[in-house]
Design a protein around this motif. Structure first.
Motif, PDB file in Angstrom:
ATOM      1  N   SER A 243      42.445  -8.402  64.100  1.00  0.00           N
ATOM      2  CA  SER A 243      41.354  -8.156  63.145  1.00  0.00           C
ATOM      3  C   SER A 243      41.922  -7.857  61.767  1.00  0.00           C
ATOM      4  O   SER A 243      43.120  -8.010  61.523  1.00  0.00           O
ATOM      5  CB  SER A 243      40.495  -6.993  63.646  1.00  0.00           C
TER       6      SER A 243
ATOM      7  N   PRO B 198      35.862 -12.367  52.767  1.00  0.00           N
ATOM      8  CA  PRO B 198      37.200 -12.319  53.366  1.00  0.00           C
ATOM      9  C   PRO B 198      37.728 -13.731  53.589  1.00  0.00           C
ATOM     10  O   PRO B 198      36.976 -14.640  53.923  1.00  0.00           O
ATOM     11  CB  PRO B 198      36.976 -11.596  54.696  1.00  0.00           C
TER      12      PRO B 198
ATOM     13  N   GLN C  43      40.650 -21.299  57.008  1.00  0.00           N
ATOM     14  CA  GLN C  43      40.400 -22.261  58.083  1.00  0.00           C
ATOM     15  C   GLN C  43      39.729 -23.533  57.530  1.00  0.00           C
ATOM     16  O   GLN C  43      40.138 -24.649  57.821  1.00  0.00           O
ATOM     17  CB  GLN C  43      39.526 -21.626  59.165  1.00  0.00           C
TER      18      GLN C  43
ATOM     19  N   GLU D   7      44.591  -9.004  57.462  1.00  0.00           N
ATOM     20  CA  GLU D   7      45.009  -8.569  56.124  1.00  0.00           C
ATOM     21  C   GLU D   7      45.881  -9.660  55.501  1.00  0.00           C
ATOM     22  O   GLU D   7      45.770  -9.952  54.309  1.00  0.00           O
ATOM     23  CB  GLU D   7      45.822  -7.298  56.339  1.00  0.00           C
TER      24      GLU D   7
ATOM     25  N   ASP E 294      34.398  -1.838  56.896  1.00  0.00           N
ATOM     26  CA  ASP E 294      33.403  -2.260  55.906  1.00  0.00           C
ATOM     27  C   ASP E 294      32.141  -2.814  56.557  1.00  0.00           C
ATOM     28  O   ASP E 294      31.364  -3.503  55.906  1.00  0.00           O
ATOM     29  CB  ASP E 294      34.003  -3.283  54.934  1.00  0.00           C
ATOM     30  N   GLU E 295      31.944  -2.538  57.849  1.00  0.00           N
ATOM     31  CA  GLU E 295      30.689  -2.908  58.492  1.00  0.00           C
ATOM     32  C   GLU E 295      29.920  -1.641  58.837  1.00  0.00           C
ATOM     33  O   GLU E 295      30.460  -0.756  59.508  1.00  0.00           O
ATOM     34  CB  GLU E 295      30.954  -3.674  59.802  1.00  0.00           C
TER      35      GLU E 295
ATOM     36  N   PHE F  91      45.823 -12.893  56.244  1.00  0.00           N
ATOM     37  CA  PHE F  91      44.918 -13.993  55.874  1.00  0.00           C
ATOM     38  C   PHE F  91      44.229 -13.656  54.548  1.00  0.00           C
ATOM     39  O   PHE F  91      44.162 -14.476  53.632  1.00  0.00           O
ATOM     40  CB  PHE F  91      43.839 -14.188  56.954  1.00  0.00           C
ATOM     41  N   ASP F  92      43.695 -12.430  54.455  1.00  0.00           N
ATOM     42  CA  ASP F  92      42.906 -12.058  53.264  1.00  0.00           C
ATOM     43  C   ASP F  92      43.760 -12.016  52.001  1.00  0.00           C
ATOM     44  O   ASP F  92      43.354 -12.501  50.941  1.00  0.00           O
ATOM     45  CB  ASP F  92      42.216 -10.706  53.487  1.00  0.00           C
TER      46      ASP F  92
ATOM     47  N   GLY G 123      38.300  -9.167  67.965  1.00  0.00           N
ATOM     48  CA  GLY G 123      38.587  -8.886  66.556  1.00  0.00           C
ATOM     49  C   GLY G 123      38.171 -10.085  65.713  1.00  0.00           C
ATOM     50  O   GLY G 123      38.048 -11.207  66.231  1.00  0.00           O
ATOM     51  N   GLY G 124      37.943  -9.861  64.426  1.00  0.00           N
ATOM     52  CA  GLY G 124      37.415 -10.904  63.538  1.00  0.00           C
ATOM     53  C   GLY G 124      38.245 -12.181  63.515  1.00  0.00           C
ATOM     54  O   GLY G 124      37.700 -13.282  63.421  1.00  0.00           O
TER      55      GLY G 124
HETATM   56  O1  KG4 Z   1      37.210  -7.356  63.184  1.00  0.00           O
HETATM   57  P1  KG4 Z   1      36.783  -7.616  61.779  1.00  0.00           P
HETATM   58  O2  KG4 Z   1      35.394  -8.165  61.593  1.00  0.00           O
HETATM   59  O3  KG4 Z   1      36.862  -6.299  60.942  1.00  0.00           O
HETATM   60  C1  KG4 Z   1      37.982  -5.679  60.434  1.00  0.00           C
HETATM   61  O4  KG4 Z   1      38.930  -5.355  61.153  1.00  0.00           O
HETATM   62  O5  KG4 Z   1      37.917  -5.478  59.192  1.00  0.00           O
HETATM   63  O6  KG4 Z   1      37.847  -8.632  61.142  1.00  0.00           O
HETATM   64  C2  KG4 Z   1      37.765  -9.104  59.840  1.00  0.00           C
HETATM   65  C3  KG4 Z   1      38.947 -10.039  59.596  1.00  0.00           C
HETATM   66  C4  KG4 Z   1      39.125 -10.427  58.138  1.00  0.00           C
HETATM   67  O7  KG4 Z   1      40.477 -10.224  57.796  1.00  0.00           O
HETATM   68  C5  KG4 Z   1      38.766 -11.913  58.115  1.00  0.00           C
HETATM   69  O8  KG4 Z   1      39.449 -12.639  57.113  1.00  0.00           O
HETATM   70  C6  KG4 Z   1      39.175 -12.336  59.504  1.00  0.00           C
HETATM   71  O9  KG4 Z   1      38.760 -11.265  60.333  1.00  0.00           O
HETATM   72  N1  KG4 Z   1      38.539 -13.595  59.920  1.00  0.00           N
HETATM   73  C7  KG4 Z   1      39.210 -14.737  60.125  1.00  0.00           C
HETATM   74  C8  KG4 Z   1      38.247 -15.732  60.440  1.00  0.00           C
HETATM   75  N2  KG4 Z   1      37.014 -15.135  60.438  1.00  0.00           N
HETATM   76  C9  KG4 Z   1      37.223 -13.823  60.128  1.00  0.00           C
HETATM   77  N3  KG4 Z   1      40.523 -15.003  60.040  1.00  0.00           N
HETATM   78  C10 KG4 Z   1      40.907 -16.274  60.293  1.00  0.00           C
HETATM   79  N4  KG4 Z   1      40.057 -17.284  60.584  1.00  0.00           N
HETATM   80  C11 KG4 Z   1      38.724 -17.059  60.671  1.00  0.00           C
HETATM   81  N5  KG4 Z   1      37.885 -18.062  60.975  1.00  0.00           N
END
Ligand code: KG4
Length: 354
Positions: free
Chosen positions: A139, A181, A187, A167, A15-16, A169-170, A279-280
């Motif tokens: 991620s 997300p 957090q 996923e 989604d980026e 977490f979301d 990863g995110g």
């Molecule tokens: O790598 P990324 O930007 O793209 C995808 O793989 O989609 O990761 C996005 C993910 C999302 O599930 C988001 O909730 C998670 O990274 N995320 C976090 C935090 N910041 C982003 N999860 C836990 N704590 C955070 N601070």
């Protein structure tokens, strides 16, 4: 004088929508990114068809802006790199076809990038890290432990057998009506919990796979346990306590699996000294802190790319293109888009996109 190499990288696998430009000195000449949070938030997750259409709407302009940022014309590029997988196939095709079209029109080499490889090679751009190193990729789409042996050479030590950590977490955040997300909201909400130990006792959660010899992860049971607490508590739910318990459990799972991987890495790759998270989810402070302590205890240097290069971005695609370009590894224009594309062809069962 060696000629400067300049690569445009295009990323559209989730989604980026992103476009980045790097040169052979490791300088970032452009880093444009558009997240589609608004398009997907009402669904609490990424809707593949919406993502693909949004990439189609945004990508041309974004590439144009990246070229302006870098002060370049397409004819100044040495090659075009684009994610060809793994990911949501509609989106991957949008970015890949745009990259191929630019390459074909300018008579430039096209380099099809494995999105996971781009995450894996980022610390070589940000920290000039030498091979081999251990990577934990966490991620929204992937969760895996990998030894990065060299460009195109990876050994998967473990990966999720169901949901990705982001996923989980979301989806958990959605159950608690937090924003999307949800990772950052979980957090933040957890930080409001005054007594983390009591929170964990109040809302106990399972640690699937903990103690198992193989290094795989599993998160679907955790999500179900969160749902059970939410349903049982109803209006009495203490969100701060549940978020704290969830986050502590995540730290436990990730650190336990990673420590085992560190021991294997040190034994099998004695020359390797680096441990990288990307990863995110690597943005999560307690997870980051837990892993950094673990690295120290295991005599490994800890690396985490800056947050804007940790999640999906175009720079990492351009950099992976640079690494392959330097090795003369170009692709022909019939390279396909791949929804699944494991980095390690020998890895066993596969449940997620990687
Ligand atoms: O790598 P990324 O930007 O793209 C995808 O793989 O989609 O990761 C996005 C993910 C999302 O599930 C988001 O909730 C998670 O990274 N995320 C976090 C935090 N910041 C982003 N999860 C836990 N704590 C955070 N601070």
């Amino acid at each position: 004088m060696t000629e400067e190499i300049i690569i445009l990288g295009i990323e559209t696998s989730c989604d980026e929508t992103a476009a980045g430009i790097v040169n052979s000195k490791g300088e970032i000449l452009a880093n444009r990114l558009l997240t589609q949070v608004d398009e997907h938030k009402m669904y609490g997750g990424v809707v593949p068809e919406i993502a693909a259409r949004a990439h189609l709407d945004y990508l041309d302009k974004l590439i144009e802006k990246a070229m302006v940022d870098a002060g370049l014309n397409f004819s100044d590029l040495s090659a075009v790199a684009a994610t060809c997988g793994p990911g949501l196939i509609g989106g991957v095709m949008v970015g890949m076809m745009s990259g191929k079209a630019i390459a074909a029109s300018q008579n430039l080499p096209f380099i099809g990038i494995n999105h996971l490889e781009a995450h894996a090679l980022t610390p070589r751009l940000t920290d000039s890290l030498e091979f081999p190193f251990l990577l934990l990729l966490i991620s929204g789409m992937n969760t895996q432990l990998l030894v990065v042996e060299g460009v195109g050479s990876y050994k998967c030590l473990g990966k999720t057998i169901d949901d990705a950590i982001g996923e989980c977490f979301d989806k958990s955040g959605r159950l608690m009506d937090l924003g999307y997300p949800a990772g950052p909201y979980i957090q933040k909400t957890a930080e409001q919990c005054a007594d983390p130990a009591a929170a964990r006792a109040k809302y106990p959660l399972p640690t699937p796979m903990k103690g198992r010899k193989e290094l795989d992860f599993s998160f679907s049971g955790l999500k179900t346990a969160v749902r059970n607490h939410v349903q049982k508590e109803g209006d009495d739910l203490d969100k701060a306590a549940l978020c704290s318990s969830l986050q502590q459990t995540m730290v436990d799972i990730v650190c336990e699996r990673t420590e085992k991987a560190m021991k294997i890495f040190k034994r099998e790759y004695p020359a390797g000294t680096g441990f990288v998270i990307s990863g995110g989810v690597a943005a999560n402070r307690p997870i980051r802190e837990g892993l950094s302590i673990l690295a120290k205890q295991n005599a490994l240097d800890f690396f985490a790319p800056p947050l804007n290069l940790c999640g999906d971005n175009g720079v990492m695609i351009a950099w992976a293109g640079m690494e392959r370009y330097k090795l003369g590894q170009y692709d022909t224009l019939d390279i396909p888009a791949r929804p699944r594309w494991p980095l390690d062809p020998n890895e066993g069962r596969v449940a997620t996109s990687g």
